[in-house]
Design a protein around this motif. Sequence first.
Motif, mmCIF file in Angstrom:
data_model
loop_
_atom_site.group_PDB
_atom_site.id
_atom_site.type_symbol
_atom_site.label_atom_id
_atom_site.label_comp_id
_atom_site.label_asym_id
_atom_site.label_seq_id
_atom_site.Cartn_x
_atom_site.Cartn_y
_atom_site.Cartn_z
ATOM 1 N N TYR B 242 0.822 -1.209 0.000
ATOM 2 C CA TYR B 242 0.000 0.000 0.000
ATOM 3 C C TYR B 242 0.856 1.259 0.000
ATOM 4 C CZ TYR B 242 -4.347 -2.554 0.469
ATOM 5 O OH TYR B 242 -5.426 -3.369 0.216
ATOM 6 N N GLU B 243 1.981 1.187 0.687
ATOM 7 C CA GLU B 243 2.849 2.356 0.773
ATOM 8 C C GLU B 243 3.420 2.690 -0.605
ATOM 9 O OE1 GLU B 243 3.395 4.252 3.283
ATOM 10 O OE2 GLU B 243 5.054 5.464 2.488
ATOM 11 N N ILE B 244 3.894 1.669 -1.289
ATOM 12 C CA ILE B 244 4.625 1.918 -2.536
ATOM 13 C C ILE B 244 3.675 2.248 -3.699
ATOM 14 C CG2 ILE B 244 4.845 -0.413 -3.565
ATOM 15 C CD1 ILE B 244 7.799 1.869 -2.806
ATOM 16 N N THR B 245 2.467 1.687 -3.659
ATOM 17 C CA THR B 245 1.522 1.989 -4.749
ATOM 18 C C THR B 245 0.769 3.292 -4.488
ATOM 19 O OG1 THR B 245 -0.170 0.674 -3.623
ATOM 20 C CG2 THR B 245 1.072 -0.429 -5.376
ATOM 21 N N GLY B 246 0.779 3.731 -3.247
ATOM 22 C CA GLY B 246 0.047 4.961 -2.915
ATOM 23 C C GLY B 246 -1.437 4.726 -2.690
ATOM 24 N N HIS B 247 -1.878 3.466 -2.782
ATOM 25 C CA HIS B 247 -3.306 3.189 -2.519
ATOM 26 C C HIS B 247 -3.557 3.155 -1.016
ATOM 27 C CE1 HIS B 247 -3.809 2.344 -6.669
ATOM 28 N NE2 HIS B 247 -3.190 1.182 -6.677
ATOM 29 N N GLU B 248 -4.781 3.460 -0.652
ATOM 30 C CA GLU B 248 -5.184 3.352 0.755
ATOM 31 C C GLU B 248 -5.955 2.051 0.911
ATOM 32 O OE1 GLU B 248 -4.918 5.238 3.514
ATOM 33 O OE2 GLU B 248 -3.630 6.736 2.554
ATOM 34 N N PRO B 249 -5.660 1.260 1.938
ATOM 35 C CA PRO B 249 -6.460 0.036 2.116
ATOM 36 C C PRO B 249 -7.901 0.389 2.435
ATOM 37 C CG PRO B 249 -5.000 0.384 3.994
ATOM 38 C CD PRO B 249 -4.646 1.423 2.975
ATOM 39 N N ARG B 250 -8.786 -0.443 1.964
ATOM 40 C CA ARG B 250 -10.210 -0.188 2.202
ATOM 41 C C ARG B 250 -10.541 -0.476 3.665
ATOM 42 N NH1 ARG B 250 -14.733 -1.429 -2.196
ATOM 43 N NH2 ARG B 250 -16.304 -0.094 -1.285
ATOM 44 N N VAL B 251 -11.304 0.406 4.256
ATOM 45 C CA VAL B 251 -11.722 0.194 5.645
ATOM 46 C C VAL B 251 -13.220 -0.067 5.626
ATOM 47 C CG1 VAL B 251 -11.836 1.206 7.944
ATOM 48 C CG2 VAL B 251 -9.919 1.744 6.452
ATOM 49 N N MET B 252 -13.613 -1.178 6.226
ATOM 50 C CA MET B 252 -15.025 -1.549 6.162
ATOM 51 C C MET B 252 -15.806 -0.903 7.296
ATOM 52 S SD MET B 252 -14.472 -3.401 3.639
ATOM 53 C CE MET B 252 -16.171 -3.806 3.335
ATOM 54 N N ASP B 253 -17.076 -0.566 6.980
ATOM 55 C CA ASP B 253 -18.002 -0.165 8.044
ATOM 56 C C ASP B 253 -18.375 -1.446 8.782
ATOM 57 O OD1 ASP B 253 -18.016 2.274 6.904
ATOM 58 O OD2 ASP B 253 -19.886 1.980 5.797
ATOM 59 N N HIS B 254 -18.725 -1.306 10.029
ATOM 60 C CA HIS B 254 -19.150 -2.507 10.756
ATOM 61 C C HIS B 254 -20.585 -2.408 11.196
ATOM 62 C CE1 HIS B 254 -15.554 -4.900 10.835
ATOM 63 N NE2 HIS B 254 -14.920 -3.757 10.827
ATOM 64 N N GLY B 255 -21.327 -3.453 10.930
ATOM 65 C CA GLY B 255 -22.752 -3.477 11.270
ATOM 66 C C GLY B 255 -22.986 -3.713 12.740
#
Lengths: 737, 261
Positions: B242-255
Motif C-alpha cells: 500500500y505504501e509503494i503503490t500509494g493506494h489506501e487500504p479499504r476500511v469496512m463499516d461494521h454493522g
Amino acid sequence: MRRYRVNNAQEQAAKRRSLALVFLVGLLLLGVCAEIVQAVEVPLPTKEDMVYGDFPVVGRRVAVWVVAQLHLMFGAFVVGVPLFILIIEILGAATKNQQYDDLAHEFTRLLSVAFSTTAIFGGILVFFLIGLYPTFMNFLVSIFFPSMVVYVFLFFGESFSMYLYYFGWDSLKGTTRSVGAVIGTSALSVLVLYPGLLLLLALPPLFTGGGWTVSFPVSYGLAGVLFVALLGHGLRPGKSSFVHSRKWMHICFGILLNYFGLILMMISNSWATFMTSPSGINLDAGVFQGTTWDAMRNFTWMPVNLHRFIANIAFGGSVVAAYAAFRFLSAARNSPERAHYDWMGYIGNFIALIGLIPLPFAGYWLGREIYGYDQQLGITMMGGIFSWLFILQAVLIGALFLGANYYLWLGMERIPGSERYRKFTPVMLGVLTVCFLVWLTPHSLVASLEEARKMGGAHHPMLGVFGVMSAKNTVVNLMILTTFLSFLLYRRGNKGDRVLFAQQSTASKVTLMVIAAVGIVLMWQLNAPLSDPDLMTGRLILWAFEALTVVAAVALTLNDRGTLGQALLFAMSAVVVVFYGIYGYYVEAIVRIGFSILQVSSVLLVLLVATTIDIVIFRGAPLVGEIRWGRIPERAQYVLFVLATSFTWLMGLMGYARSGLRTHWHIFNVMRDYSSDAFTPTLGYACGVISIIVMVFLLLVSFIFWLAHMGSVGHAQEEAALHGGASPVLQPGGGAD
Amino acid sequence: MRRGLPIHLKCLLILIAAIFVFSVVVPFVSAPIPGQLYGWYVITTLCVIFLYVSSSEASWEEFITPVRNLLLARTALMKPLRIVVFIVVPLLCGWYFSTWAAGGATPPGGLRVIHPTPPSSVNVQGKRFVLQDISVSPIREDEAHLAEHIEKGRVVYYENCFFCHGDALQGKGHFAKGFNPPPADFQDTGTIAQLSESYLFWRIAKGGPGLPGESTPWDSAMPIWEDFLTEDEIWQVIAYLYEITGHEPRVMDHGEGDGGH
C-alpha cells in the motif's frame, strides 16, 4: 311498538357484539405488541436437526425460487399500481382534469384480480416453504411470529381499504357538510398526514446534527391538535374546504391503501433481509437472543425497503405503459381509443422515469450497506461470482435509459413545433451511447490467453478504467442529466414565445426564489462535511460554485434568459460529475464513496431548479399547436413493452443476486444449508430460470389485463343500455406537463 | 433548405468511425480490445445507429424507402439486385457463422472472477483471525514503528514476491509470462485499492490452494505463504504494497444490527 322494541333489542345486542369484538381485537393487538417487545431465546438448529422436503423434477430450490419471485413481482405490482393510481388521482383532483381521474379509475379494476393472484402465490410460497424447508421455517417463525400476526391483520386492512377505494370511487364525489363525514374526514386526514408529522419532527434534530430522532408522545399530541383543528375548521360555517370534500376522503382511502401495502412490504422485507444480515444472533451460545423488533431492524432492512419502494413506482408505471401500448396497438388507427392509450402510455412512462432516476442511488446505498455489513457478502456481490449479473444489469439499465429517451423523441412526432429541437437528438444520443459503452464495460474482461497477454493482464490498460465505481457513477449521472434534458425539450415542444418574467404572477416569482434557496440550503446540508475539517475547503468551494450557478441561473431568468440559466445549471452539474468522477481515481475508497453523493446531489439540484425555471418561463406561453395524441409511430409502443420487460427482468435478476449472495447459507454465517441444493447455480442456469419466471409473470399479467378489459367492455355495455345510447368516449388531451 | 449527407452514408460513416476507434485507435493508444467486449461495442453501435435513423419519421422514411423498394423490387433495376442480395446476404451470414462455430486452436476466453470471496475467518499458524473484525492491520496500531515495518515489508517483497509481481508491482516479474492468469497488478485501481488489508492477509497466507470452492477453477500459482513467512512478515509486506503503490487500504463499516444505516 313491539316490533320497535325487538329492533331496539337487536340493535343493542349488535352494539354489544361489536364492542366485544373491538375489545377482543384490541386485546389481541396488545398481545401481539407485547410479543414483539418480548425478548425470546431461540436455539439454532444443528446439522442433525435439519429436515428437507423433496420436490419432483426441478427440485426444492427452483420450486421456492419461482414461486417466491412470482409472489414478489405480483407484490410489487399491487404496491406499485395503487401508488400509480393515487398519483394520477391526486394529479386529476389538483388540475381538475377528469381524464386523469378516469385513467386512475380504469386501473383500479386490475387491483382485485392482482391482489388475489398475489395472495395465491403467497399461499403457495408458505406451503412450499413449510413442506420443503420445515426446520428452517420453524426457526424463522419462532423469531418472527408476532410480526406475522401483524402482517395478517394488516392484510385485512389493505383489503378493506382497497375495497373502499374501489367501490367508493363513484359515490365519493362532491362536498358534504354532515358532522359524521367531517369527523371521518378529519380522522382520516390525521391518519394519512401522521407520517408527514413524524418527518417534520425528525427534521430539526437532523439539521442540528442530532441525528434521526422522533419523540412519539409529542407526535401523538400534535396529531390530536391537528384533529381538533381540522374538526373545528370543518364544523365552522362558511366556505367549503378539503375537509368537506368527499374526493379528499377518497384520496385518503387511497393513501391508506398505499400505507398498508408499504408496511406489508416492509414487514416481509424484514424476514428476507434477516436471512442476509441477521441480527441478535449469539453464535457462541448458538441461539437467537432478542425481540422480534431486534430481528426486523437488521442492517439491510431499510435500504431494501427504500430500494423496493422506488422500484415499485417505476415498475407500476412501466406495466401501466405496457398495458396502454397493447391497447394502443389493438385500437383502430386515428380512433379516440388510440389517443387515450397513447396518452396513458406517456403518463405510465413518465411515472416510470420518475422512479428510474433515483433508483440507481437507492441501489447504490443498498450495495454499500451490504458491503458494510460483511465484506464477504460485498465481494461475492460486486467482485465475485455475482459480479457478472451486474454487467447484465448494466446492459438492461442502459437499455432502459436509451429506450425512455427514444420514446420521448418519437413522442415529439405528435407535438407541433418540436421540430425546432430535433437537432439536439443526435447529440443526446451520442452522449447516451458513450455513457452506455462505459456503463457496460466490465473491469475484468472475458479474454483468451492470447488477448490477456496483449492486454498485460485480465484488465484492459485503458478500458479497465471504466470498470470501477468512479466511472460508473459518472456516466449514470450523465445519463440522468441527458434524459432530463430530453424531457425538458419534449415538454417545451409545442410552446411558443416565452412570457416575459415581469408579466409572470407573483406566486411564480416567489416559488422560483424559494426553490432556489431550498436548493442552496440542501446543497449545504449534503456537501458540508461538518465532522471532517480536512475536507472542508474543497466542499466549501464546491458549494459556493453550485450556489453561485443557481444564483446566476435565477438572475438570468429574471432577465428573461431562463433557458441560458438552465444551460448553465446543466453545465455546472456536468462539470461537477466529471470532475469528481476523475478525482475519484486519485483518492482512497472511503473518500470516493462520498464523492458519489456530491455527484448525485448536483444532478438533483439541476432537476429541482431547472424544472422550476422551465415551469415559470413557459407558464402561459402560447401554444404552437395542440398535442396530437395517437399520432405517434407504432414502434414507440414496442419500446414500452421493452421497458416493462426490462424492469421485470431486472427485478428477477437483482432479486436473485440479493438472495443468492448468501451462497450456501439459509441465514448468512448463522444457519447453513445442508440440502442437496446448497450449491450456487451457474449464471446461465440462473438466468434461464429468471427468464422463465419473467415470461410466466408477463403472461399472467396479460391475462389480468384481458380480464380487466373484458370487465370494462361489459361495464360500458351496461352503461350504454342504461342510458340508451353509445358508451362515452374519453377525449384526448392534457398531459403530465 | 440545406441537405446533409444521405442517411445511409451517414450510418455507414458512423459505423466505420466507431470500428476505427475500437480496432485502431484504442489498440494504438493502449492495447487491443478482447473479442467479446469488441462484439458488445459493435452491437451497441449498430443498435444506436438504428435508434438514430428511426428516432423521427422523416429520417426513418429516408432510411427505409430504398430498403422497401429493394424488397418489393419496384423498378426494373431492383429485381436483379434483389436476387443478388437474397443470395449474397445469407451466404455471408452462413460464412460468418460457420467460421465462428468452427472455432480454432486458441482456447476460448474464460469468465474469470477477479476477487474471490474470502471466508469469514481463517486459521493461520494455529491462530484464528475473524477477517471482518480486522479493520486495519495490527502493525498500523504501532505507528511509531510503521516505517520500520514497511522497510521490513520491502525486504520480504523482494525476497519472495518480486519474481512474479515485478519491480514496479505491475505483475510483470520474471516468471509472469509463465502464468495464466498473469500475476496481480497492484498498481491497478481495481486490485488492492478495492480491498481491505485483512483480505490481502487471507490471500497471501492461504495462497492459491486456499481459494474458495465457488467460481473454480482458479488457476492460481500463489504459494501458501504462511508456510514460509511469519504473521508479522505478512502484515509488513501488505503495508509495503500500500505504501509503494500509494493506494489506501479499504476500511469496512461494521454493522451493529441497526437497520437504516
